[in-house]
Design a protein around this motif. Structure first.
Motif, PDB file in Angstrom:
ATOM      1  N   ALA A   1       0.820  -1.214   0.000  1.00  0.00           N
ATOM      2  CA  ALA A   1       0.000   0.000   0.000  1.00  0.00           C
ATOM      3  C   ALA A   1       0.846   1.253   0.000  1.00  0.00           C
ATOM      4  N   VAL A   2       2.038   1.170   0.597  1.00  0.00           N
ATOM      5  CA  VAL A   2       2.878   2.355   0.729  1.00  0.00           C
ATOM      6  C   VAL A   2       3.572   2.705  -0.587  1.00  0.00           C
ATOM      7  N   ALA A   3       3.911   1.696  -1.366  1.00  0.00           N
ATOM      8  CA  ALA A   3       4.814   1.889  -2.498  1.00  0.00           C
ATOM      9  C   ALA A   3       4.432   3.030  -3.419  1.00  0.00           C
TER      10      ALA A   3
ATOM     11  N   ARG B   1      -8.201   1.196  -8.201  1.00  0.00           N
ATOM     12  CA  ARG B   1      -8.656  -0.193  -8.166  1.00  0.00           C
ATOM     13  C   ARG B   1      -7.762  -1.009  -7.235  1.00  0.00           C
ATOM     14  N   GLN B   2      -6.449  -0.763  -7.277  1.00  0.00           N
ATOM     15  CA  GLN B   2      -5.529  -1.439  -6.367  1.00  0.00           C
ATOM     16  C   GLN B   2      -5.868  -1.090  -4.918  1.00  0.00           C
ATOM     17  N   ARG B   3      -6.190   0.171  -4.683  1.00  0.00           N
ATOM     18  CA  ARG B   3      -6.539   0.600  -3.323  1.00  0.00           C
ATOM     19  C   ARG B   3      -7.836  -0.059  -2.858  1.00  0.00           C
ATOM     20  N   GLU B   4      -8.800  -0.155  -3.766  1.00  0.00           N
ATOM     21  CA  GLU B   4     -10.053  -0.822  -3.424  1.00  0.00           C
ATOM     22  C   GLU B   4      -9.785  -2.271  -3.015  1.00  0.00           C
ATOM     23  N   ASN B   5      -8.999  -2.988  -3.803  1.00  0.00           N
ATOM     24  CA  ASN B   5      -8.682  -4.384  -3.493  1.00  0.00           C
ATOM     25  C   ASN B   5      -7.922  -4.498  -2.180  1.00  0.00           C
ATOM     26  N   PHE B   6      -7.034  -3.540  -1.933  1.00  0.00           N
ATOM     27  CA  PHE B   6      -6.257  -3.552  -0.688  1.00  0.00           C
ATOM     28  C   PHE B   6      -7.174  -3.425   0.522  1.00  0.00           C
TER      29      PHE B   6
ATOM     30  N   ARG C   1     -16.341  -7.018  -9.314  1.00  0.00           N
ATOM     31  CA  ARG C   1     -15.950  -5.637  -9.610  1.00  0.00           C
ATOM     32  C   ARG C   1     -14.673  -5.584 -10.451  1.00  0.00           C
ATOM     33  N   ASN C   2     -13.816  -6.571 -10.281  1.00  0.00           N
ATOM     34  CA  ASN C   2     -12.571  -6.611 -11.061  1.00  0.00           C
ATOM     35  C   ASN C   2     -12.757  -7.254 -12.431  1.00  0.00           C
ATOM     36  N   GLY C   3     -13.995  -7.627 -12.749  1.00  0.00           N
ATOM     37  CA  GLY C   3     -14.255  -8.260 -14.038  1.00  0.00           C
ATOM     38  C   GLY C   3     -13.716  -9.664 -14.132  1.00  0.00           C
TER      39      GLY C   3
END
Length: 375
Positions: A15-17, A179-184, A212-214
């Motif tokens: 998450a930080v990267a 989208r990455q943040r949502e999954n996180f 949601r990610n298809g």
């Protein structure tokens, strides 16, 4: 003795990267991290190396010497300071840092357009995403599990609102990020619900995330693996087997080591549930042959050998992993299990554990919990 690990969860470093500052505009005028915030590249490098105490020192010096000139720099340094305190398990201090902020992280006080003298061309929130995540997670570290879940659901609403904005404006780079943040966030919620044995909620969350990610027609093997693990915890062994078989068919013929190991670990997990430890050892052994830094397989192979009453073999598996890849294999669960095996195998286990502890002190990052050796 700690139980066998299954799949690694999403880590905080993930998450930080990409979250040194909030996404505030479609394009950025900054070419380096230091352009964005005072000596940010140094903080990022220290975090990457696990030098959390050095981060605390650096933040303290910057604050004491008034080296931070813009509002967003104070928030960025507060985020790194809070993260370092969490990594060092100083949760009360991290909570105090978070409490120094307004309760409403979306307050105008934290928006670029409120400081036109500093940001003539920037707009949006200047709150780093990782700070929002720590704000949600920190109550659970202080025994307030429900408060963390409540905050995570609020954070998920915030993320999805931002994601919808990016999608409506066709900002593809920002869409991928959000989208990455949502999954996180969803994975964080699943971890907390699993900890409370709320398996039905966990299943709903993972399935909704995949939709949601298809991933209905084109599923991601990693998502399917998490689904299968939750099904197994829920007691749906046949459903988990079907999910794992589907993963195997998806990755068949591919040379991706990570995917091959995922398939083997899933097979081994089914064997573990059936107490077929010999077959599980074989699967974990194949994983280690393909990737000697596969800590999950190393740890679980050792535990399976112990269940087979091959204590010397299980100790050898763990010790060899620390010799081959010390930084990768230096895992607290692995060390706890190794020390437990020492206690079972040796009369003078205290001396053996002290030797291990001294070695750990030389090579471990700041956030490694040395108390796991139980000396």
């Amino acid at each position: 003795m700690d139980p066998p690990d299954t799949e690694q969860t999403v880590s905080l470093s993930t998450a930080v990267a990409d979250d040194e500052s909030s996404d505030s505009s479609p394009t950025s005028p900054f070419s380096t991290l230091n352009d964005l915030c005072y000596e940010l590249s140094s903080l990022h490098d220290l975090a990457t190396r696990g030098s959390w105490r050095s981060i605390l020192d650096k933040v303290a010096r910057a604050r004491n010497h008034s080296l931070l000139s813009k509002p967003h720099e104070h928030l960025t340094y507060l985020a790194y300071n809070s993260l370092a305190l969490v990594k060092l398990r100083r949760f009360a201090d991290a909570a105090a840092e978070i409490d120094s902020l307004d309760d409403d992280l979306d307050s105008p006080h934290y928006r670029y357009e409120s400081y036109v003298q500093h940001y003539s061309n920037r707009h949006g929130s200047m709150v780093p995403f990782v700070l929002r995540w720590i704000h949600a997670e920190i109550p659970s570290k202080l025994g307030k599990q429900q408060e963390t879940l409540d905050r995570l659901y609020i954070l998920l609403d915030f993320v999805r609102t931002e994601l919808n904005k990016k999608m409506s404006n066709n900002l593809n780079v920002s869409i991928d990020l959000w989208r990455q943040r949502e999954n996180f966030v969803v994975n964080s919620m699943i971890c907390h619900h699993l900890g409370r044995k709320e398996f039905g909620v966990s299943l709903h969350l993972i399935r909704d995330m995949m939709i949601r990610n298809g991933e209905v027609k084109d599923p991601n093997p990693v998502s399917l693996s998490k689904l299968g693990y939750i099904q197994m915890q829920y007691g749906d062994l046949e459903g988990a087997k079907e999910t794992f078989d589907r993963i195997e068919s998806l990755v068949e013929g591919k040379e991706d080591v990570e995917m091959k190991n995922m398939v083997s670990r899933n097979k081994a997990l089914v064997y573990l549930v059936g107490k077929d430890y010999v077959s599980a050892v074989k699967e974990y052994g194949e994983c280690i042959e393909r990737d000697e830094s596969d800590v999950v397989s190393i740890n679980n192979k050792a535990l399976c050998l112990m269940y087979l009453r091959e204590l010397s073999g299980s100790i050898q598996v763990l010790e060899k992993s620390l010799e081959r890849v010390p930084v990768m294999a230096l895992n607290e669960t692995l060390v706890v299990n190794l020390c437990s095996m020492y206690e079972l195998a040796y009369v003078n286990h205290s001396d053996t554990k002290k030797t291990l502890s001294n070695w750990i002190a030389r090579v471990a990052p700041d956030d490694f919990d040395s108390s796991c050796t139980r000396i």
